[in-house]
Design a protein around this motif. Structure first.
Motif, PDB file in Angstrom:
ATOM      1  N   PRO A  92      33.306  48.297  47.546  1.00  0.00           N
ATOM      2  CA  PRO A  92      32.263  48.369  46.521  1.00  0.00           C
ATOM      3  C   PRO A  92      32.938  48.677  45.176  1.00  0.00           C
ATOM      4  O   PRO A  92      33.404  49.786  44.940  1.00  0.00           O
ATOM      5  CB  PRO A  92      31.394  49.534  46.985  1.00  0.00           C
ATOM      6  N   TYR A  93      33.039  47.707  44.310  1.00  0.00           N
ATOM      7  CA  TYR A  93      33.810  47.858  43.071  1.00  0.00           C
ATOM      8  C   TYR A  93      33.136  48.735  42.020  1.00  0.00           C
ATOM      9  O   TYR A  93      33.805  49.275  41.148  1.00  0.00           O
ATOM     10  CB  TYR A  93      34.118  46.493  42.465  1.00  0.00           C
ATOM     11  N   ASN A  94      31.833  48.857  42.072  1.00  0.00           N
ATOM     12  CA  ASN A  94      31.105  49.614  41.053  1.00  0.00           C
ATOM     13  C   ASN A  94      31.498  49.100  39.668  1.00  0.00           C
ATOM     14  O   ASN A  94      31.870  49.840  38.769  1.00  0.00           O
ATOM     15  CB  ASN A  94      31.364  51.124  41.163  1.00  0.00           C
ATOM     16  N   ALA A  95      31.445  47.773  39.544  1.00  0.00           N
ATOM     17  CA  ALA A  95      31.862  47.106  38.317  1.00  0.00           C
ATOM     18  C   ALA A  95      30.944  45.920  38.050  1.00  0.00           C
ATOM     19  O   ALA A  95      30.240  45.454  38.938  1.00  0.00           O
ATOM     20  CB  ALA A  95      33.308  46.638  38.449  1.00  0.00           C
ATOM     21  N   ALA A  96      30.980  45.447  36.806  1.00  0.00           N
ATOM     22  CA  ALA A  96      30.158  44.308  36.425  1.00  0.00           C
ATOM     23  C   ALA A  96      30.807  43.553  35.279  1.00  0.00           C
ATOM     24  O   ALA A  96      31.628  44.107  34.543  1.00  0.00           O
ATOM     25  CB  ALA A  96      28.758  44.769  36.018  1.00  0.00           C
ATOM     26  N   ARG A  97      30.432  42.297  35.156  1.00  0.00           N
ATOM     27  CA  ARG A  97      30.843  41.499  34.011  1.00  0.00           C
ATOM     28  C   ARG A  97      29.823  41.718  32.906  1.00  0.00           C
ATOM     29  O   ARG A  97      28.633  41.486  33.098  1.00  0.00           O
ATOM     30  CB  ARG A  97      30.874  40.014  34.385  1.00  0.00           C
TER      31      ARG A  97
END
Length: 109
Positions: A92-97
């Motif tokens: 789960p990267y807990n990231a967004a573009r």
């Protein structure tokens, strides 16, 4: 076809080349401004690398639950991915573009 001939003429007479130079400058300015804002306002909460190209920045959220942030932002009329689309089965990267290209400098503020 007529459309192909018209586009070919735009390339031949340099219109497309001039347009590309113009928009690259605009998008680089928007990218740099957006990244400066992110760094200034959120350097202790997010990590990112200034992208070499593209129209968005990959942002990792440190100690912030992106699903919660996304829901709270939506309540204020701001749309941001909750990041789950980018997760893999193991990570789960807990990231967004975060896109910057469609926002001028004032809108980014």
């Amino acid at each position: 076809s007529l459309m192909e001939l018209a586009v070919a003429e735009l390339y031949r007479n340099g219109t497309i080349g001039r347009h590309i130079k113009k928009v690259v400058k605009i998008y680089q300015e928007r990218r740099d401004h957006f990244c400066a804002l992110l760094g200034k306002a959120f350097s202790d909460r997010v990590t990112f690398k200034v992208p070499d190209g593209g129209m968005s920045v990959w942002v990792s959220f440190n100690a912030i639950n992106l699903k919660v942030l996304s829901a709270r932002a939506a309540q204020k009329g701001v749309v941001i991915s909750d990041g789950t689309l980018y997760n893999t089965h193991r990570t789960p990267y807990n990231a967004a573009r975060l896109g910057f290209a469609s926002l001028d400098l004032a809108e980014q503020e």
